[in-house]
Design a protein around this motif. Structure first.
Motif, mmCIF file in Angstrom:
data_model
loop_
_atom_site.group_PDB
_atom_site.id
_atom_site.type_symbol
_atom_site.label_atom_id
_atom_site.label_comp_id
_atom_site.label_asym_id
_atom_site.label_seq_id
_atom_site.Cartn_x
_atom_site.Cartn_y
_atom_site.Cartn_z
ATOM 1 N N ASN A 129 0.795 -1.227 0.000
ATOM 2 C CA ASN A 129 0.000 0.000 0.000
ATOM 3 C C ASN A 129 0.830 1.281 0.000
ATOM 4 O O ASN A 129 0.277 2.377 0.160
ATOM 5 N N ILE A 130 2.162 1.192 -0.190
ATOM 6 C CA ILE A 130 3.030 2.373 -0.243
ATOM 7 C C ILE A 130 3.848 2.301 -1.525
ATOM 8 O O ILE A 130 4.683 1.397 -1.682
ATOM 9 N N TYR A 131 3.636 3.255 -2.430
ATOM 10 C CA TYR A 131 4.218 3.193 -3.772
ATOM 11 C C TYR A 131 5.171 4.352 -4.016
ATOM 12 O O TYR A 131 4.821 5.525 -3.808
ATOM 13 N N TYR A 132 6.388 4.017 -4.446
ATOM 14 C CA TYR A 132 7.402 5.003 -4.833
ATOM 15 C C TYR A 132 7.265 5.296 -6.321
ATOM 16 O O TYR A 132 7.177 4.376 -7.144
ATOM 17 N N MET A 133 7.271 6.579 -6.711
ATOM 18 C CA MET A 133 7.019 6.956 -8.096
ATOM 19 C C MET A 133 8.259 6.907 -8.973
ATOM 20 O O MET A 133 8.187 7.213 -10.167
ATOM 21 N N GLY A 134 9.388 6.515 -8.416
ATOM 22 C CA GLY A 134 10.585 6.371 -9.218
ATOM 23 C C GLY A 134 11.347 7.679 -9.363
ATOM 24 O O GLY A 134 10.971 8.715 -8.812
ATOM 25 N N ALA A 135 12.447 7.629 -10.127
ATOM 26 C CA ALA A 135 13.216 8.847 -10.371
ATOM 27 C C ALA A 135 12.344 9.896 -11.046
ATOM 28 O O ALA A 135 12.493 11.099 -10.825
ATOM 29 N N SER A 136 11.464 9.466 -11.886
ATOM 30 C CA SER A 136 10.377 10.286 -12.441
ATOM 31 C C SER A 136 9.286 9.319 -12.851
ATOM 32 O O SER A 136 9.568 8.145 -13.131
ATOM 33 N N GLY A 137 8.059 9.770 -12.878
ATOM 34 C CA GLY A 137 6.996 8.838 -13.205
ATOM 35 C C GLY A 137 5.629 9.478 -13.263
ATOM 36 O O GLY A 137 5.428 10.611 -12.810
ATOM 37 N N VAL A 138 4.690 8.738 -13.829
ATOM 38 C CA VAL A 138 3.281 9.141 -13.898
ATOM 39 C C VAL A 138 2.435 7.913 -13.603
ATOM 40 O O VAL A 138 2.678 6.835 -14.156
ATOM 41 N N VAL A 139 1.466 8.066 -12.717
ATOM 42 C CA VAL A 139 0.505 7.008 -12.426
ATOM 43 C C VAL A 139 -0.893 7.604 -12.449
ATOM 44 O O VAL A 139 -1.071 8.830 -12.417
ATOM 45 N N LYS A 140 -1.874 6.734 -12.486
ATOM 46 C CA LYS A 140 -3.271 7.155 -12.392
ATOM 47 C C LYS A 140 -3.867 6.611 -11.100
ATOM 48 O O LYS A 140 -3.484 5.535 -10.623
ATOM 49 N N PHE A 141 -4.826 7.373 -10.576
ATOM 50 C CA PHE A 141 -5.526 6.931 -9.371
ATOM 51 C C PHE A 141 -6.934 7.496 -9.390
ATOM 52 O O PHE A 141 -7.131 8.716 -9.281
ATOM 53 N N GLY A 142 -7.903 6.625 -9.582
ATOM 54 C CA GLY A 142 -9.305 7.022 -9.506
ATOM 55 C C GLY A 142 -9.689 8.168 -10.415
ATOM 56 O O GLY A 142 -10.520 8.991 -10.045
ATOM 57 N N GLY A 143 -9.093 8.262 -11.585
ATOM 58 C CA GLY A 143 -9.403 9.356 -12.504
ATOM 59 C C GLY A 143 -8.404 10.491 -12.459
ATOM 60 O O GLY A 143 -8.439 11.381 -13.325
ATOM 61 N N LEU A 144 -7.508 10.499 -11.479
ATOM 62 C CA LEU A 144 -6.457 11.514 -11.408
ATOM 63 C C LEU A 144 -5.212 11.027 -12.129
ATOM 64 O O LEU A 144 -4.859 9.849 -12.063
ATOM 65 N N ARG A 145 -4.530 11.955 -12.772
ATOM 66 C CA ARG A 145 -3.242 11.665 -13.405
ATOM 67 C C ARG A 145 -2.171 12.401 -12.614
ATOM 68 O O ARG A 145 -2.161 13.620 -12.533
ATOM 69 N N ILE A 146 -1.254 11.631 -11.995
ATOM 70 C CA ILE A 146 -0.293 12.182 -11.052
ATOM 71 C C ILE A 146 1.119 11.957 -11.570
ATOM 72 O O ILE A 146 1.510 10.819 -11.849
ATOM 73 N N GLY A 147 1.880 13.036 -11.694
ATOM 74 C CA GLY A 147 3.277 12.944 -12.087
ATOM 75 C C GLY A 147 4.171 13.254 -10.906
ATOM 76 O O GLY A 147 3.774 13.956 -9.972
ATOM 77 N N GLY A 148 5.392 12.745 -10.949
ATOM 78 C CA GLY A 148 6.320 13.006 -9.860
ATOM 79 C C GLY A 148 7.755 12.981 -10.332
ATOM 80 O O GLY A 148 8.089 12.280 -11.298
ATOM 81 N N ILE A 149 8.607 13.756 -9.670
ATOM 82 C CA ILE A 149 10.039 13.749 -9.947
ATOM 83 C C ILE A 149 10.790 13.796 -8.622
ATOM 84 O O ILE A 149 10.434 14.551 -7.718
ATOM 85 N N THR A 150 11.798 12.942 -8.503
ATOM 86 C CA THR A 150 12.518 12.735 -7.248
ATOM 87 C C THR A 150 13.776 13.586 -7.189
ATOM 88 O O THR A 150 14.430 13.830 -8.205
ATOM 89 N N GLY A 151 14.131 14.040 -5.969
ATOM 90 C CA GLY A 151 15.412 14.689 -5.740
ATOM 91 C C GLY A 151 15.343 16.197 -5.713
ATOM 92 O O GLY A 151 14.275 16.807 -5.784
ATOM 93 N N ILE A 152 16.528 16.808 -5.605
ATOM 94 C CA ILE A 152 16.658 18.263 -5.599
ATOM 95 C C ILE A 152 17.631 18.678 -6.692
ATOM 96 O O ILE A 152 18.410 17.861 -7.195
ATOM 97 N N PHE A 153 17.606 19.958 -7.054
ATOM 98 C CA PHE A 153 18.445 20.457 -8.143
ATOM 99 C C PHE A 153 19.811 20.887 -7.631
ATOM 100 O O PHE A 153 19.918 21.659 -6.678
ATOM 101 N N LYS A 154 20.851 20.365 -8.257
ATOM 102 C CA LYS A 154 22.223 20.830 -8.066
ATOM 103 C C LYS A 154 22.846 20.952 -9.460
ATOM 104 O O LYS A 154 22.960 19.954 -10.174
ATOM 105 N N ASP A 155 23.269 22.164 -9.827
ATOM 106 C CA ASP A 155 23.703 22.366 -11.201
ATOM 107 C C ASP A 155 24.922 21.529 -11.579
ATOM 108 O O ASP A 155 25.080 21.142 -12.735
ATOM 109 N N TYR A 156 25.772 21.201 -10.609
ATOM 110 C CA TYR A 156 26.985 20.461 -10.930
ATOM 111 C C TYR A 156 26.728 18.974 -11.168
ATOM 112 O O TYR A 156 27.615 18.255 -11.621
ATOM 113 N N ASP A 157 25.510 18.481 -10.863
ATOM 114 C CA ASP A 157 25.149 17.093 -11.150
ATOM 115 C C ASP A 157 24.014 16.971 -12.160
ATOM 116 O O ASP A 157 23.738 15.862 -12.640
ATOM 117 N N TYR A 158 23.353 18.070 -12.465
ATOM 118 C CA TYR A 158 22.120 18.026 -13.260
ATOM 119 C C TYR A 158 22.315 17.344 -14.614
ATOM 120 O O TYR A 158 21.483 16.546 -15.043
#
Length: 567
Positions: free
Chosen positions: A107-136
């Motif tokens: 019952n606990i789902y990780y959306m990955g490094a980036s991802g999109v899932v659906k839930f009950g008619g909703l379309r949910i996107g996600g992106i993991t982490g924080i921005f650092k220009d030297y690694d981007y």
């Protein structure tokens, strides 16, 4: 027909699942609501054992096993379906095992490094982490045992993940990130934000509070809602449908930017910046991601070029006073079609196929790149789970009811699976900067956004619908969680660090009472727990996860991160 879903949004988790679920259930009873889905905006800390703790990026003295392992073993079960993205304080190895997303516990789902899932008619996107220009710009170059700089860089957003998200053609209802979009503070009550967090003043005036990658995604995707955390403060804003938050696009983000380094001239107007005085009572975890105290070498980041953008002045709305209890936001959607999808993407792309009369490739791209409907985006950032903090809110969203009476479940998104197949050959695995595929062209619909041709995406979408969604237009994510890693014995306290916080030392529990150091992120003035060493064999750094295997087989791609090949 339409129905209303109640979404609970939580800021930073920091391993406090028991407290979050307990508070959610209490508020659910008090408000007489039934929460359908919990969304957690990072720093989840899915720690299973001592090796997971060792790969988490933060000083050792703050490392605690937390309560997640009880959900991993099945001792406890999440009472509400839960989805989350990663932040900058995660068990890096565990998240790498589920790069494409997956269940970290029932019952606990990780959306990955980036991802999109659906839930009950909703379309949910996600992106993991924080921005650092030297690694981007780097690829996913980190390899086990994830020591030294790689331990922190695994939490840093990569341009490849942003590129995948930019390929989305259909509207998203929700986007979840840990880091705020750059400049979002200008679209809310900046003065109130500075009153509560005066040490943000310098970053706001320099124009680097937040992630330019997230600002670019907001500019392109325009979701109805954007949820974030990371800054440990509640903040809301709204970007109107006609407003531009980040017009520079792909080439406006270092290191792809060709602009010279310069400070922003348009500092925040209408809010006199107070003297930056840090709160001595708070452990600001977000400031610790790249400053290890265990002797690991630390990368010295170069300064980020400042982007001189012509943006509107900040808006100062009348902010709601902070309350001891989490607020509840009642949302009545005036336009119920926000969650609906536009015309079938395959048909749109098919109409854009080049013909024998010499249609220009750019025209083909534009025809297959319908502008995502312009609409306002409501932004909400929340605090971490501590007493007297605003870390949890309920939001009601009206969605089309395609299956009346059916209990909402997480579903795969066909367009996102097609994007995974489309972008997979270009996945970078070295420290060399990610280069845009040769087929990519800058969109004229959303300037500065690199897109692969719509015809290519349409072909992958056809493949997904024929081979993955062959039984219909929906595919539920299978509940195929399987524990792989060892865990502590039952009864291990959340405060245990297995000696990482100091050999043979004791550590403080989080405080529950009032006063300095209790409930404000500092060390509690409470009782101690003995911090025993890890007993038994040392857990492996990475355990091959069957969920990743199954998804790669389903999509006919290889798991490049572990070099397991599928035909």
């Amino acid at each position: 027909m339409h129905r209303k879903l109640t979404i609970a949004v939580e800021g930073c988790c920091h391993g406090q699942l028991d407290d979050i679920y307990r508070h959610l259930l209490q508020q659910q009873q008090r408000l007489r609501k039934t929460v359908d889905l919990l969304v957690i905006c990072g720093d989840f800390q899915a720690v299973r054992n001592v090796t997971d703790l060792e790969t988490m990026s933060c000083p050792n003295k703050y490392k605690q096993v937390g309560g997640f392992y009880r959900y991993y073993t099945g001792e406890r079960k999440a009472p509400i379906p839960t989805v989350f993205v990663g932040g900058n304080h995660e068990a890096s190895n565990h998240m790498r095992e589920l790069y494409y997303g997956g269940w970290v516990a029932p019952n606990i789902y990780y959306m990955g490094a980036s991802g999109v899932v659906k839930f009950g008619g909703l379309r949910i996107g996600g992106i993991t982490g924080i921005f650092k220009d030297y690694d981007y710009a780097k690829g996913h170059c980190e390899t086990p045992p994830f020591r030294g700089p790689g331990r922190a860089s695994m939490h840093h957003v990569r341009s490849y993940e942003a590129f995948k998200m930019l390929q989305i053609r259909k509207p998203l209802d929700i986007v979840v990130s840990h880091d705020w979009p750059l400049f979002i503070e200008r679209y809310g009550n900046t003065a109130e934000l500075l009153r509560r967090k005066p040490f943000f003043a310098d970053e706001i005036n320099r124009g680097d509070l937040g992630s330019p990658a997230n600002a670019m995604l907001l500019e392109r995707l325009r979701p109805a809602w954007w949820f974030s955390a990371h800054m440990h403060v509640r903040f809301e804003a709204e970007v109107a449908s006609h407003e531009s938050i980040f017009a520079e696009g792909w080439n406006g983000i270092p290191p792809y930017s060709s602009k010279s380094s310069e400070r922003m001239q348009d500092s925040v107007a209408g809010a006199e910046a107070p003297v930056a005085v840090a709160n001595q009572d708070e452990i600001v975890m977000s400031a610790l991601s790249d400053d290890e105290e265990d002797g690991s070498p630390v990368c010295e980041p170069p300064s980020r070029p400042r982007l001189a953008l012509n943006l509107p002045p900040p808006k100062h709305s009348v902010a709601e006073e902070a309350s001891a209890e989490p607020a509840v936001c009642e949302v009545a959607q005036a336009e119920p079609d926000l969650a609906s999808e536009p015309a079938d993407a395959t048909a749109v792309a098919a109409s854009a196929e080049p013909s024998n009369d010499g249609v220009h490739e750019q025209e083909v791209l534009e025809a297959a790149d319908p502008k995502i409907p312009g609409r306002p985006t409501r932004f909400l950032a929340l605090d971490k789970c501590l007493p007297r903090r605003q870390f949890l809110e309920f939001i009601d969203i009206e969605v089309p009811d395609s299956a009346p009476g059916e209990l909402p479940q997480l579903e795969y998104d066909d367009e996102w699976l097609a994007i995974l197949r489309l972008c997979h050959p270009h996945m970078p695995l070295s420290e060399l900067p990610f280069s845009l595929p040769a087929e990519a062209r800058m969109s004229n619909v959303t300037p500065g956004i690199p897109l692969l041709p719509g015809a290519m995406l349409a072909r992958e979408l056809d493949w997904v619908r024929s081979n993955v969604f062959s039984g219909g237009d929906r595919m539920f994510i299978p509940p195929n969680f399987m524990p792989m890693a060892p865990t502590p014995p039952p009864g291990t306290p959340d405060s245990a660090s297995f000696g990482l916080a100091g050999q043979g030392a004791s550590i403080w529990n989080r405080g529950r009472g009032r006063g300095r150091g209790s409930g404000r992120g500092g060390h509690a003035q409470g009782h101690r727990q003995s911090d025993a060493e890890w007993v038994g064999p040392r857990p492996h750094v990475v355990y091959p996860n069957p969920q990743t295997d199954e998804l790669c087989k389903l999509l006919g791609i290889e798991d490049k991160l572990t070099q397991r090949r599928y035909k």
